[in-house]
Each structure stands twice: as C-alpha cells, then as structure tokens.
Design a protein around this motif. Structure first.
Motif, PDB file in Angstrom:
ATOM      1  N   TRP A  75      -7.151 -57.284  64.009  1.00 35.76           N
ATOM      2  CA  TRP A  75      -8.004 -56.270  63.397  1.00 35.76           C
ATOM      3  C   TRP A  75      -7.222 -54.980  63.332  1.00 35.76           C
ATOM      4  O   TRP A  75      -6.488 -54.650  64.271  1.00 35.76           O
ATOM      5  N   ALA A  76      -7.361 -54.224  62.246  1.00 37.36           N
ATOM      6  CA  ALA A  76      -6.590 -52.990  62.103  1.00 37.36           C
ATOM      7  C   ALA A  76      -7.420 -51.908  61.441  1.00 37.36           C
ATOM      8  O   ALA A  76      -8.274 -52.195  60.605  1.00 37.36           O
ATOM      9  N   GLY A  77      -7.140 -50.670  61.832  1.00 40.50           N
ATOM     10  CA  GLY A  77      -7.804 -49.514  61.230  1.00 40.50           C
ATOM     11  C   GLY A  77      -6.885 -48.311  61.259  1.00 40.50           C
ATOM     12  O   GLY A  77      -6.186 -48.080  62.252  1.00 40.50           O
ATOM     13  N   ASP A  78      -6.843 -47.572  60.165  1.00 42.65           N
ATOM     14  CA  ASP A  78      -5.990 -46.390  60.072  1.00 42.65           C
ATOM     15  C   ASP A  78      -6.488 -45.283  60.982  1.00 42.65           C
ATOM     16  O   ASP A  78      -7.693 -45.080  61.126  1.00 42.65           O
ATOM     17  N   LEU A  79      -5.547 -44.547  61.575  1.00 40.04           N
ATOM     18  CA  LEU A  79      -5.861 -43.389  62.396  1.00 40.04           C
ATOM     19  C   LEU A  79      -5.470 -42.121  61.645  1.00 40.04           C
ATOM     20  O   LEU A  79      -4.649 -42.165  60.717  1.00 40.04           O
ATOM     21  N   ASN A  80      -6.040 -40.997  62.040  1.00 39.07           N
ATOM     22  CA  ASN A  80      -5.790 -39.725  61.341  1.00 39.07           C
ATOM     23  C   ASN A  80      -4.335 -39.299  61.343  1.00 39.07           C
ATOM     24  O   ASN A  80      -3.892 -38.593  60.446  1.00 39.07           O
ATOM     25  N   ASP A  81      -3.546 -39.714  62.338  1.00 44.95           N
ATOM     26  CA  ASP A  81      -2.147 -39.286  62.422  1.00 44.95           C
ATOM     27  C   ASP A  81      -1.194 -40.204  61.657  1.00 44.95           C
ATOM     28  O   ASP A  81       0.016 -40.065  61.751  1.00 44.95           O
ATOM     29  N   GLY A  82      -1.723 -41.162  60.892  1.00 41.49           N
ATOM     30  CA  GLY A  82      -0.889 -42.080  60.118  1.00 41.49           C
ATOM     31  C   GLY A  82      -0.573 -43.369  60.852  1.00 41.49           C
ATOM     32  O   GLY A  82      -0.017 -44.299  60.272  1.00 41.49           O
ATOM     33  N   SER A  83      -0.910 -43.431  62.131  1.00 46.20           N
ATOM     34  CA  SER A  83      -0.721 -44.656  62.910  1.00 46.20           C
ATOM     35  C   SER A  83      -1.837 -45.636  62.578  1.00 46.20           C
ATOM     36  O   SER A  83      -2.797 -45.296  61.881  1.00 46.20           O
ATOM     37  N   VAL A  84      -1.720 -46.836  63.121  1.00 46.00           N
ATOM     38  CA  VAL A  84      -2.748 -47.853  62.916  1.00 46.00           C
ATOM     39  C   VAL A  84      -3.185 -48.387  64.279  1.00 46.00           C
ATOM     40  O   VAL A  84      -2.344 -48.723  65.120  1.00 46.00           O
ATOM     41  N   ALA A  85      -4.485 -48.428  64.509  1.00 44.39           N
ATOM     42  CA  ALA A  85      -5.030 -49.067  65.705  1.00 44.39           C
ATOM     43  C   ALA A  85      -5.169 -50.554  65.394  1.00 44.39           C
ATOM     44  O   ALA A  85      -5.672 -50.927  64.334  1.00 44.39           O
ATOM     45  N   VAL A  86      -4.688 -51.378  66.300  1.00 49.71           N
ATOM     46  CA  VAL A  86      -4.701 -52.826  66.082  1.00 49.71           C
ATOM     47  C   VAL A  86      -5.314 -53.506  67.304  1.00 49.71           C
ATOM     48  O   VAL A  86      -4.967 -53.182  68.436  1.00 49.71           O
ATOM     49  N   VAL A  87      -6.224 -54.437  67.049  1.00 52.60           N
ATOM     50  CA  VAL A  87      -6.810 -55.239  68.114  1.00 52.60           C
ATOM     51  C   VAL A  87      -6.406 -56.690  67.874  1.00 52.60           C
ATOM     52  O   VAL A  87      -6.614 -57.225  66.788  1.00 52.60           O
ATOM     53  N   LEU A  88      -5.827 -57.308  68.896  1.00 50.83           N
ATOM     54  CA  LEU A  88      -5.451 -58.720  68.858  1.00 50.83           C
ATOM     55  C   LEU A  88      -6.496 -59.472  69.687  1.00 50.83           C
ATOM     56  O   LEU A  88      -6.704 -59.159  70.858  1.00 50.83           O
TER      57      LEU A  88
END
Length: 124
Positions: free
Chosen positions: A49-62
């Motif tokens: 699972w992935a979602g964009d963060l405000n700083d350009g990074s991506v939060a990812v859940v495995l």
C-alpha cells in the motif's frame, strides 16, 4: 515489523490524516483507498500500500495476509518513482534508517498477518 499483537494504527486515526480514507471491501476483504481504490498488490496474499506525503516521500505499508512468513518487494515504478533511481528507506515503527536502495526494496520476512511501515524518499 509488527503483527497485530504489537503497535498498530486504527483506521479512524488514519482517516484523520491528510483526508485519506480507507474502506474494507466486503466482497474480497481488501482495504482500498476511498479516493482512488488503490491497492498495490504483489501477490494474492502479499500487499503493498502506498500514499504520497507532503514532502515528496511515499509512505508504504507491506502487509502479509498469508499463513507463512515471506519477504515483500516494493518497486519504485509502483509508487511513482523513476525505476532506475535510488531512494532511502526508513522503517517508521522501528524509527531506523534502513538505507539507500536502487529500483526497489525487499523486506526481510514478514510474519503471517504482519505489517511493516516505511517511508521512501527519492535521492536527489
């Protein structure tokens, strides 16, 4: 990495962050983004699972929905990063930098019904 006996984030708390809302499908049991239905599935029991963060990074859940432990790979192209670039990977629950990786990251074995949460930042 934690399983459901360890730290967790409930859907109500997640839904309050950055207007992200998630729904559980009653037909197949998957959890999907309410906004775009996105679920990045590697295999039938191994989910990314992935979602964009405000700083350009991506939060990812495995998420390992399976009955045996297994590693899970997230490819940069699946999260919107150029496939040949490098990115740093941080384990958010362990609060540790895992390191820089090129093209993808493969986790250590994740226990059945276990989860690993990452922050992936493209290197400039």
């Amino acid at each position: 990495m934690f399983n459901f006996n360890g730290p967790n984030v409930d859907a109500f708390t997640c839904n309050k962050q950055d207007n992200q809302q998630w729904t559980i499908s009653t037909t197949d049991g998957t959890i999907r983004s309410k906004h775009n239905g996105q679920c990045l599935t590697q295999a039938s029991e191994l989910e990314v699972w992935a979602g964009d963060l405000n700083d350009g990074s991506v939060a990812v859940v495995l998420f390992n929905r399976g009955s045996t432990s297994a590693p899970i790979t997230v490819n940069w192209s699946d999260i919107g990063f150029p496939p040949r670039d490098s990115a740093t990977v941080r384990d958010l629950w362990a609060r540790q930098l895992i390191g820089p990786f090129r093209s993808n990251y493969t986790s250590p074995n994740i226990e059945p019904h276990g989860v690993m949460m990452l922050k992936i930042t493209l290197l400039q």
